[in-house]
Write an enzyme that holds these catalytic residues in place. Structure first.
Site, mmCIF file in Angstrom:
data_model
loop_
_atom_site.group_PDB
_atom_site.id
_atom_site.type_symbol
_atom_site.label_atom_id
_atom_site.label_comp_id
_atom_site.label_asym_id
_atom_site.label_seq_id
_atom_site.Cartn_x
_atom_site.Cartn_y
_atom_site.Cartn_z
ATOM 1 C CD GLU A 1 35.457 66.586 13.047
ATOM 2 O OE1 GLU A 1 36.126 65.852 12.293
ATOM 3 O OE2 GLU A 1 34.683 66.142 13.912
ATOM 4 C CB SER B 1 34.836 66.677 20.352
ATOM 5 O OG SER B 1 34.957 66.552 18.943
ATOM 6 C CB SER C 1 42.732 59.732 18.102
ATOM 7 O OG SER C 1 41.514 60.415 17.920
#
Length: 196
Positions: free
Chosen positions: A86, A16, A9
């Site tokens: 990440e 998260s 995204s």
């Protein structure tokens, strides 16, 4: 059958938060879950996955030298699932190591990250995940300035003006990056009017 997943995204789409939710759901089912995040993301505390909603969880960390397969297989209890935040900061070798975890060790690996940088180039990790992942899904959010779907990340300088060139990696949050649609990404006048 274990698979490698890539959920991508723009910024501020809840990646998260999704990891924290998935980890919680798996843990209440009695499944062993391991979370891993990049050492590069130093906005909060190293070894933590933080959501903008205020939730957090402990995580192992990786950098460019980490052997992802060795990291997971060296754990005292082998996990059934690995959640990576990440994931854009992974390199191709690490993504292939993650395919080994899924294929050879039957460990589900779920990667969450940005697809493209603020100059609309793919990150190495994202490009490799787009090639090697079994399942790819976009997590959607709206443009910061209009109601279209955000597909890009716009970087800002200290004065609040858009930045269209520079280093690929510059860590920051909403003070530096916003999710935008293509139209707003290209429209400097529109963005500067909204910042005024």
């Amino acid at each position: 059958m274990a698979k490698l997943f890539f959920y991508y995204s723009t910024m501020a789409a809840g990646k998260s938060m999704e990891i924290i939710k998935v980890a919680y759901n798996y843990e209440v089912q009695g499944k062993k879950v391991v979370a891993i995040t990049s050492k590069l993301d130093n906005r909060y505390e190293s070894g933590k996955i933080w959501s903008r909603a205020g939730f957090e969880m402990d995580a192992y960390t990786f950098d460019v030298h980490t052997d992802m397969k060795d990291l997971v297989l060296s754990m005292e209890t082998r996990p059934t699932s690995v959640l990576i935040d990440e994931a854009q900061f992974l390199n191709k070798k690490q993504v292939i190591e993650l395919t080994d975890l899924a294929d050879d060790y039957h460990i589900t690996v779920m990667c969450y990250g940005l697809k493209n940088d603020s100059f609309n180039n793919l990150f190495e990790g994202s490009e490799s995940l787009l090639i090697y992942a079994d399942n790819i899904k976009e997590l959607k959010t709206e443009c910061w300035f209009c109601h279209k779907k955000a597909t890009m990340v716009l970087r800002f300088d200290e004065e609040g003006y858009p930045v269209y060139e520079g280093a690929q990696i510059e860590i920051g949050g909403n003070e530096k990056y916003l999710p935008v649609c293509r139209t707003c990404y290209k429209s400097v006048e529109h963005i500067n009017q909204n910042n005024a």
